[in-house]
Design a protein around this motif. Sequence first.
Motif, PDB file in Angstrom:
ATOM      1  N   ASN A  61       0.861  -1.184   0.000  1.00 43.99           N
ATOM      2  CA  ASN A  61       0.000   0.000   0.000  1.00 43.99           C
ATOM      3  C   ASN A  61       0.896   1.232   0.000  1.00 43.99           C
ATOM      4  O   ASN A  61       1.464   1.610   1.028  1.00 43.99           O
ATOM      5  CB  ASN A  61      -0.913  -0.013   1.217  1.00 43.99           C
ATOM      6  N   LYS A  62       1.036   1.875  -1.157  1.00 42.75           N
ATOM      7  CA  LYS A  62       1.888   3.061  -1.305  1.00 42.75           C
ATOM      8  C   LYS A  62       1.001   4.292  -1.213  1.00 42.75           C
ATOM      9  O   LYS A  62       0.191   4.559  -2.095  1.00 42.75           O
ATOM     10  CB  LYS A  62       2.630   3.017  -2.635  1.00 42.75           C
ATOM     11  N   VAL A  96      -6.091  -3.080  -5.753  1.00 44.24           N
ATOM     12  CA  VAL A  96      -7.306  -2.788  -4.998  1.00 44.24           C
ATOM     13  C   VAL A  96      -7.709  -1.329  -5.181  1.00 44.24           C
ATOM     14  O   VAL A  96      -8.897  -0.998  -5.244  1.00 44.24           O
ATOM     15  CB  VAL A  96      -7.098  -3.120  -3.506  1.00 44.24           C
ATOM     16  N   SER A  97      -6.718  -0.445  -5.288  1.00 46.40           N
ATOM     17  CA  SER A  97      -6.994   0.971  -5.535  1.00 46.40           C
ATOM     18  C   SER A  97      -5.774   1.591  -6.215  1.00 46.40           C
ATOM     19  O   SER A  97      -4.659   1.083  -6.109  1.00 46.40           O
ATOM     20  CB  SER A  97      -7.302   1.712  -4.229  1.00 46.40           C
ATOM     21  N   GLY A  98      -6.011   2.696  -6.931  1.00 42.36           N
ATOM     22  CA  GLY A  98      -4.920   3.421  -7.566  1.00 42.36           C
ATOM     23  C   GLY A  98      -4.510   2.917  -8.929  1.00 42.36           C
ATOM     24  O   GLY A  98      -3.544   3.409  -9.508  1.00 42.36           O
ATOM     25  N   VAL A 128      -1.411  -3.914 -14.259  1.00 40.31           N
ATOM     26  CA  VAL A 128      -2.429  -4.447 -13.346  1.00 40.31           C
ATOM     27  C   VAL A 128      -3.557  -3.427 -13.293  1.00 40.31           C
ATOM     28  O   VAL A 128      -3.355  -2.300 -12.845  1.00 40.31           O
ATOM     29  CB  VAL A 128      -1.852  -4.693 -11.945  1.00 40.31           C
ATOM     30  N   SER A 129      -4.727  -3.815 -13.751  1.00 44.44           N
ATOM     31  CA  SER A 129      -5.803  -2.826 -13.900  1.00 44.44           C
ATOM     32  C   SER A 129      -7.107  -3.230 -13.227  1.00 44.44           C
ATOM     33  O   SER A 129      -8.087  -2.488 -13.288  1.00 44.44           O
ATOM     34  CB  SER A 129      -6.070  -2.578 -15.390  1.00 44.44           C
ATOM     35  N   THR A 130      -7.127  -4.373 -12.558  1.00 42.86           N
ATOM     36  CA  THR A 130      -8.378  -4.857 -11.975  1.00 42.86           C
ATOM     37  C   THR A 130      -8.132  -5.441 -10.597  1.00 42.86           C
ATOM     38  O   THR A 130      -6.994  -5.820 -10.264  1.00 42.86           O
ATOM     39  CB  THR A 130      -9.018  -5.926 -12.885  1.00 42.86           C
ATOM     40  N   ASP A 131      -9.204  -5.548  -9.791  1.00 43.12           N
ATOM     41  CA  ASP A 131      -9.078  -6.166  -8.479  1.00 43.12           C
ATOM     42  C   ASP A 131      -9.328  -7.671  -8.530  1.00 43.12           C
ATOM     43  O   ASP A 131      -9.411  -8.326  -7.482  1.00 43.12           O
ATOM     44  CB  ASP A 131     -10.000  -5.502  -7.459  1.00 43.12           C
ATOM     45  N   ALA A 132      -9.437  -8.222  -9.727  1.00 45.17           N
ATOM     46  CA  ALA A 132      -9.526  -9.668  -9.893  1.00 45.17           C
ATOM     47  C   ALA A 132      -8.111 -10.234 -10.009  1.00 45.17           C
ATOM     48  O   ALA A 132      -7.278  -9.697 -10.757  1.00 45.17           O
ATOM     49  CB  ALA A 132     -10.335 -10.021 -11.134  1.00 45.17           C
ATOM     50  N   ALA A 166       5.989   8.127  -8.784  1.00 45.58           N
ATOM     51  CA  ALA A 166       5.099   9.028  -8.052  1.00 45.58           C
ATOM     52  C   ALA A 166       3.714   8.441  -7.816  1.00 45.58           C
ATOM     53  O   ALA A 166       2.938   8.987  -7.023  1.00 45.58           O
ATOM     54  CB  ALA A 166       4.977  10.346  -8.807  1.00 45.58           C
ATOM     55  N   GLN A 167       3.386   7.347  -8.476  1.00 48.71           N
ATOM     56  CA  GLN A 167       2.039   6.792  -8.382  1.00 48.71           C
ATOM     57  C   GLN A 167       1.781   6.156  -7.018  1.00 48.71           C
ATOM     58  O   GLN A 167       2.652   5.494  -6.450  1.00 48.71           O
ATOM     59  CB  GLN A 167       1.817   5.742  -9.478  1.00 48.71           C
ATOM     60  N   THR A 168       0.583   6.346  -6.488  1.00 48.91           N
ATOM     61  CA  THR A 168       0.162   5.668  -5.264  1.00 48.91           C
ATOM     62  C   THR A 168      -0.812   4.556  -5.631  1.00 48.91           C
ATOM     63  O   THR A 168      -1.542   4.638  -6.628  1.00 48.91           O
ATOM     64  CB  THR A 168      -0.504   6.637  -4.283  1.00 48.91           C
ATOM     65  N   PHE A 169      -0.852   3.496  -4.798  1.00 42.12           N
ATOM     66  CA  PHE A 169      -1.660   2.329  -5.149  1.00 42.12           C
ATOM     67  C   PHE A 169      -1.759   1.388  -3.962  1.00 42.12           C
ATOM     68  O   PHE A 169      -1.045   1.543  -2.958  1.00 42.12           O
ATOM     69  CB  PHE A 169      -1.039   1.589  -6.340  1.00 42.12           C
ATOM     70  N   ASP A 170      -2.606   0.393  -4.118  1.00 39.50           N
ATOM     71  CA  ASP A 170      -2.702  -0.722  -3.175  1.00 39.50           C
ATOM     72  C   ASP A 170      -2.647  -2.000  -4.002  1.00 39.50           C
ATOM     73  O   ASP A 170      -3.643  -2.397  -4.616  1.00 39.50           O
ATOM     74  CB  ASP A 170      -3.992  -0.644  -2.364  1.00 39.50           C
TER      75      ASP A 170
END
Length: 290
Positions: A61-62, A96-98, A128-132, A166-170
């Motif tokens: 989780n960034k 999951v997000s971002g 990676v573009s989906t929560d699947a 610089a990107q944030t994500f989970d």
Amino acid sequence: INGGFDIWQRGISFTGATTEFTADRWQVSSGVGSTSTFDQLILTALASGSVGGCKNALTWNKTVGGTGAGWINQRMEDVTTTAGETITLSLYMRVVSGGPVDLEANFFQDYGVGGSGNSSQIVSLGTVSTDAWTRFTVTVDMNSITAETLGTGSLWGVYISPVDAAQTFDLEFTGIKTEFGATATPFTRAGNNIAGELAMCQRYFWQGTPQFNDFYYGTAGLTAMTGGKFSFPATMRAAPSMALVTAGSESGCTFEGVFGNIDSLSVRVTVDVTGRYRYTEGEYSADAEL
């Protein structure tokens, strides 16, 4: 090793503010100027009970991006084992997000102390573009080392990192596997089962609480006296760096230090009172990581 994130001897939550190990054998970094947490995720809550046969995952989780992308990696000894070989990396990921998040893999070879230095091949791992949960694969031909000078302690491994620092994500990862050849086969544990995986991890790192219950006898003031001995469950890769994690209980003695070799550890104490003394328990770590 531990591609299914089954073994977590050091704990289950980390910041990666500096380079550190999380799940056994997995090293992480948030990246320069970035803020992250790296945590264990238990997958048994899923209806399927697993992802690719894995029941645990690593979450990244960034929350603050910086100038350094950050990464997760695993390093293995002996660069000659993969030199000139075709290697396939496969893993399951979801965001999951971002998202979407573009990722790359750095296949690196280090020729050891006194060697030619190191080399890298950086390739796209995909988006990676989906929560699947989705399986990603990439194949590379590792560099030949015929023209290189090998020193001591050569190694190889893989870094996985986002393209945009610089990107944030989970993000979540599991089922990470490298294998010879151009085909990704179903995920299997390097140790074949959980017990085997633990033994392979403990070749590099061990942490635990031995049960020291023996009484010893000594004269007050004597130093470097035995306070306890413990045989490691697996022979370590090299002589480990030893550390006291949690102090034990002193009776008639004072803790001096803990020492280890590839097979065992021993606690040394100073005798405070002539006669019987005992040092019990305490938690220790033995580190022989690359």
